[in-house]
Design a protein around this motif. Sequence first.
Motif, PDB file in Angstrom:
ATOM      1  N   MET A  54      35.807  38.231  63.223  1.00 56.54           N
ATOM      2  CA  MET A  54      36.776  37.539  62.581  1.00 56.54           C
ATOM      3  C   MET A  54      36.389  36.852  61.416  1.00 56.54           C
ATOM      4  SD  MET A  54      39.924  36.825  64.849  1.00 56.54           S
ATOM      5  CE  MET A  54      40.489  35.645  63.847  1.00 56.54           C
ATOM      6  N   LEU A  55      34.921  37.069  60.981  1.00 50.20           N
ATOM      7  CA  LEU A  55      34.435  36.488  59.822  1.00 50.20           C
ATOM      8  C   LEU A  55      34.793  37.006  58.491  1.00 50.20           C
ATOM      9  CD1 LEU A  55      30.989  35.677  61.298  1.00 50.20           C
ATOM     10  CD2 LEU A  55      33.020  34.561  61.607  1.00 50.20           C
ATOM     11  N   SER A  56      35.062  36.254  57.448  1.00 43.97           N
ATOM     12  CA  SER A  56      35.467  36.839  56.267  1.00 43.97           C
ATOM     13  C   SER A  56      34.021  37.253  55.805  1.00 43.97           C
ATOM     14  CB  SER A  56      35.843  35.719  55.304  1.00 43.97           C
ATOM     15  OG  SER A  56      35.216  34.561  55.551  1.00 43.97           O
ATOM     16  N   ASP A  57      34.078  38.639  55.094  1.00 48.47           N
ATOM     17  CA  ASP A  57      32.691  39.131  54.671  1.00 48.47           C
ATOM     18  C   ASP A  57      33.057  39.344  53.212  1.00 48.47           C
ATOM     19  OD1 ASP A  57      31.795  42.518  54.555  1.00 48.47           O
ATOM     20  OD2 ASP A  57      33.773  42.080  54.921  1.00 48.47           O
ATOM     21  N   VAL A  58      32.066  38.451  52.396  1.00 50.84           N
ATOM     22  CA  VAL A  58      32.218  38.747  50.875  1.00 50.84           C
ATOM     23  C   VAL A  58      31.417  39.735  50.328  1.00 50.84           C
ATOM     24  CG1 VAL A  58      33.459  36.666  49.832  1.00 50.84           C
ATOM     25  CG2 VAL A  58      31.536  36.536  51.310  1.00 50.84           C
ATOM     26  N   GLN A  59      31.801  40.654  49.496  1.00 52.04           N
ATOM     27  CA  GLN A  59      30.959  41.482  48.808  1.00 52.04           C
ATOM     28  C   GLN A  59      30.568  40.959  47.626  1.00 52.04           C
ATOM     29  OE1 GLN A  59      29.693  44.113  49.794  1.00 52.04           O
ATOM     30  NE2 GLN A  59      30.912  43.978  51.829  1.00 52.04           N
ATOM     31  N   LEU A  60      29.229  40.682  47.310  1.00 54.11           N
ATOM     32  CA  LEU A  60      28.697  40.078  46.238  1.00 54.11           C
ATOM     33  C   LEU A  60      28.083  41.277  45.378  1.00 54.11           C
ATOM     34  CD1 LEU A  60      27.314  36.962  47.648  1.00 54.11           C
ATOM     35  CD2 LEU A  60      29.101  37.111  46.266  1.00 54.11           C
ATOM     36  N   PRO A  61      28.167  41.087  44.041  1.00 52.73           N
ATOM     37  CA  PRO A  61      27.215  41.943  43.235  1.00 52.73           C
ATOM     38  C   PRO A  61      25.974  41.855  43.313  1.00 52.73           C
ATOM     39  CG  PRO A  61      28.154  40.199  41.941  1.00 52.73           C
ATOM     40  CD  PRO A  61      28.954  39.832  43.241  1.00 52.73           C
ATOM     41  N   THR A 118      29.911  30.511  42.351  1.00 51.21           N
ATOM     42  CA  THR A 118      30.526  30.956  41.258  1.00 51.21           C
ATOM     43  C   THR A 118      29.412  31.597  40.664  1.00 51.21           C
ATOM     44  OG1 THR A 118      32.037  29.502  41.032  1.00 51.21           O
ATOM     45  CG2 THR A 118      31.782  30.697  38.907  1.00 51.21           C
ATOM     46  N   VAL A 119      28.321  31.091  40.287  1.00 51.12           N
ATOM     47  CA  VAL A 119      27.174  31.531  39.730  1.00 51.12           C
ATOM     48  C   VAL A 119      26.721  32.980  40.386  1.00 51.12           C
ATOM     49  CG1 VAL A 119      24.737  31.396  39.112  1.00 51.12           C
ATOM     50  CG2 VAL A 119      26.450  29.535  38.702  1.00 51.12           C
ATOM     51  N   ARG A 120      26.546  32.796  41.710  1.00 50.86           N
ATOM     52  CA  ARG A 120      26.199  34.137  42.216  1.00 50.86           C
ATOM     53  C   ARG A 120      27.223  35.136  42.207  1.00 50.86           C
ATOM     54  NH1 ARG A 120      24.986  37.668  43.815  1.00 50.86           N
ATOM     55  NH2 ARG A 120      24.113  38.821  45.392  1.00 50.86           N
ATOM     56  N   GLU A 121      28.468  34.937  42.185  1.00 54.76           N
ATOM     57  CA  GLU A 121      29.309  36.075  42.040  1.00 54.76           C
ATOM     58  C   GLU A 121      29.306  36.524  40.934  1.00 54.76           C
ATOM     59  OE1 GLU A 121      32.536  33.529  44.927  1.00 54.76           O
ATOM     60  OE2 GLU A 121      33.030  34.060  42.958  1.00 54.76           O
ATOM     61  N   ALA A 122      28.770  35.839  39.772  1.00 51.96           N
ATOM     62  CA  ALA A 122      28.459  36.402  38.435  1.00 51.96           C
ATOM     63  C   ALA A 122      27.232  37.047  38.159  1.00 51.96           C
ATOM     64  CB  ALA A 122      28.544  35.252  37.297  1.00 51.96           C
ATOM     65  N   GLY A 123      26.770  37.338  39.536  1.00 53.26           N
ATOM     66  CA  GLY A 123      25.407  38.137  39.588  1.00 53.26           C
ATOM     67  C   GLY A 123      24.133  37.461  39.320  1.00 53.26           C
TER      68      GLY A 123
END
Lengths: 158, 1006
Positions: free
Chosen positions: B433-440, B529-534
Amino acid sequence: MNPIAEGSGGKKAATAEGFEPRVIIFACNWCSYSGADLAGTSRYQYSPNVRIIRVMCSGRVDPSLILKALRNGADGVMVSGCHPADCHYINGNQKAEVRVSFLKRFLPHVGIDPRRLGLEWISGSEGELFAKIATSFTEEIRELGPNPLTGDDVPEVR
Amino acid sequence: MTAKDKVGAVMVVGGGISGMQSSLDLAESGFKVYLVDNKPTIGGAMAQLDKTFPTNDCSMCIMAPKLVEVGRHENIEIVTNADVSSVAGDVGNFTVTLTKNPRRVDEELCTGCGICSLKCPVEAIDMYNEGLMARAAIYVDYPQAVPLKFHIDKERCIGCGICEGECPADAILYDQAEELMKINVGSIILSPGFDEFDPTPLREYGYGRYPNVVSSIEFERMLSASGPFRGIVMRPSDGKVPEKVAFIQCVGSRDEHIGHNYCSSVCCMHAIKEAMIAQEHTPGLSSHIFFMDIRAFGKEFDDYVTRAQDEFGIGITRGNRVADISQDPNTKDLQVRYIEGGNIRYERFNLVVLSVGLHAPRTAKDLSAAFDIELNQYNFVDTKTFAPLETNVPGIYASGAFSGPKDIPTTVAEASGVAAKAAADIHEARNTMLSDVQLPPERDVLGEEPRIGVFVCHCGINIGGVVDVPEVMEYATTLPNVVFSDANLYTCSQDTQERIREKVEEHNLNRVIVASCTPRTHEPLFRNTVREAGLNPYLFEMANIRDQCSWVHMHEHEAATLKSKELVRMAVAKARLLEPLEKASIPVTPRALVIGGGVSGMTAALDIADQGFTTYLVEREKKLGGIARRLYSTIRGDNVKAEVEQMAIRVKEHPNIELFLGAEVDYIDGTVGNFLTMLTGQTQVIEHGVVVIATGGEEYEPDEYLYGKDERVVTQLQFEEELAKTKAKNLPSTAVFIQCVGCRNEERPYCSRVCCGSTVKQALLLKGKCPEAQVFVLYRDLRTYAFKEDAYREAAEAGVIFIRFAKDMEPKVSKGRPKDGPLEVIIYEELLEENILIDADRIILAAAILPPEGNERLAQLLKLPLSKDRFFLEAHMKLRPLDFATDGVFLAGLAHSPKYIDESMAQASGAAARAVTILSRDTLLAEGVISVIDADMCTGCGTCIELCPYNAIERTEDDKAHVVEVLCKGCGICAASCPERAIDIRGFTSEQIIAQMSSVMNGGGM
Ligand code: FES
């Protein structure tokens, strides 16, 4: 009394002599830096001369960093950390205490008044204390006047 | 229910320290957690405490990191302001209906800036500060609150609309309605905590009538630097600093007249702590505590009492309850009337603190109805000795003060324990049930010239009202390597995160700076946020221009603007030198080693094995059961033999447990995730990821009171057997129990905790079998805490005679005359003020519990610390009672300190849960901020190895220091002490710190 409305400390920045001390406070992330934040949340006013440098633990502050600061024109340096039993890393603050007291004995030999170096324990719930110390330390340094040393007078310590 | 119907989520009801710990353990073990609290913020009672005993740690300081961790954990969803309405379903699959009461502030939009509260014209009563000060009608309880969302007190709000007009985030929702939520979970944990006793009905103490009589919780707030009196001890009547303070114990506890016969367990220590802190805050203050007994039964508590007396000079009276308090109408001083040594005495104080008892939470009845769980006569959850964490409903567990009054470490241990139980029910559904986030993918910026983007925050008017934000933004562009700067109303808002991502791409930024609030709360968000920006998340830096600038120089616009610029300049100086940090990862061997096959060891092994992990259990002896094999019954009437036997059978039959009897650890090597162990008598090395230490304890062999010289003098464990096996007619007709033998003395200053309860149990058993028998208990303090007090009362009513003796007034035992006549016991009776003589035919010694010999060697092998009393020393007495500073090693049972079976079991379950937080992951990630050693510069002097608090530095074969990355916590102690300066701390390098300092010196502006 509502501390937000009243405030404490907060002297006007300029004095007659025009000397504005540069004060650096090393604050550990877990207690003193939070204490500084709490001073903000509770709106305790203090002297704007202070610059806080965040480190994870007061035990991180290497004597050479302190000396570098004093050599390069800081008029006062303070190391602040958690109260004796509270260090997030068990006993980093003890190490800091040993180093600072050693340095204080060493400073006169290189022409620095040991009062320019301070050590204080400030917890995350002592916002008011942080503000008080920031102001009183600045005032003490103001009395001492500008740091007479510039650059190369102080030897590197290892 | 089949495995696939099980839901991989747990609901935790109650967000105090207990609920937070359970949530973290579960979330770290691959489960989704719903943490439900009926208040607007989590934190519970601990958030109100100033300091904690016995270390005098600052409560908020040690709790705040946990608050933050819970608040930002991706597997934990916090539901505040919510009550449980109903529950359906069974273990593995429950549906819980919650009623979410309106906060009247939109949680999504509120940024926690607090402008609403400053502008609110209402003065309401601040209950966080126990009604001692006022707050606005829109408020947060404390500045570290999680979630940091404001809340409107509907009772007080006058609906003037000012906050709605002022709120820059448009978050005010006056008409928000209550909302029903249905949540599907596999198991449930109840940890609603306790409520404090209201002393108003006890007229004799004048609470509510005399202003200078306050409760211990009120006094706690008065002591707090962030409390109503800012830490200065003052009298509520006139604000004068008192000279003499009295503490009155057992108010609302140990009192059958009000139906609360149980002992609240924590108040003795709480009062001592408050007295110490008050004296620290107030030079010249003297304090006096009126105890019935001093119940300092926890680890190193007696040392604390000694300190209070010797170092602080705190006065102590013990014996009877204080009779009453009267007030001098002129001075508002208070006169305390009490009995000492049979005489009535009076003493005058300026302030009196009532140590109020812990009560079952007000919500207990509702929770009991909603979940169908049974409560005891005092409305606490009715748990069993051999199932200390279970309620009567499978899949529903209770932790903390809800199952009886207890202190923080016991609560934290239980909180981990229930996590193990709750996880075992649904372990098949782990990680479902864990949210899995896809990161660039992370962009490689190595070798690129720094391109810095600076985002300056107005924070509504919090910063913008003081600092000239556009000017700071302009200034930023003039700094080296800054290629973009921006100003935002709220940099933390959802749309600004989007904007930051866009700007990173548009300007090809490779470093980001946000100038706003404090990194302590907001750095994780921006790093994401910075990580999500790659970008690597460590290519981020903050300038704290709110908490440490605009808020503390509110009336100095110019100076504040100048300082903000400089703070940005310092951040830029550091950011230019930032490097991407990789977190080292190591694979985990998903098996556990449990050392010790007593009740604790077996429990830990079962709880780990029940979650599906192979567990090696090693027991030195040929049989399982440890010291519990010598027990026959408990104070609650359990059959210990049968229970322990059953447990041993489960262990032997468990498919995931491999048992080694008659073996000991010969050698152990490795670190968290991967240990190698050699057992004696084995040829195979076993590989495992964690270690649980449950090496138990031993009974002291007395040389006092003719023990060993006369066989009528026995220890408690010997008498246990005699009671169980001997026919009534052969049992002694006069028995004298002597307490504290071999402990609470100079050599062993600690209390063995279980002996008072055992003595009362044995006295009752003897009385039950031989009602005519004369039974005496000679004691120093009778420490039947919590519900054990009921048995104490029962024993007194059954005619057992309890006689107190002072430390230096021990009883004297001699062989009587004639030779075969009874033993003679002489004891000084305090009330009669004379010696009395007892002719005894059995003397039972409550002999101390000792740490086993083997602890020293094991401690050496694993580099673990022992306490001064030679028990293992945990990582933190309050909040990490089961962990060591060394990761991957856990602790339970008597190896930690003396305790009862149920407490050992709860602790062992807790150790299991802590162990599973490691075993349940494929790989362990190190921290990003850790130390690095330049091997070329290292001379192998070993200073760092010695100083590292986590044993994270080892010596390599070629005599160099080497950092074990997964163990390093990044404190920097090594870096600061390396004589060769071969060590640096990533993210806080000397070069970066020097750059920050130089930018203060060289840029002018100060
Ligand atoms: S963490 Fe504050 S001094 Fe070590």
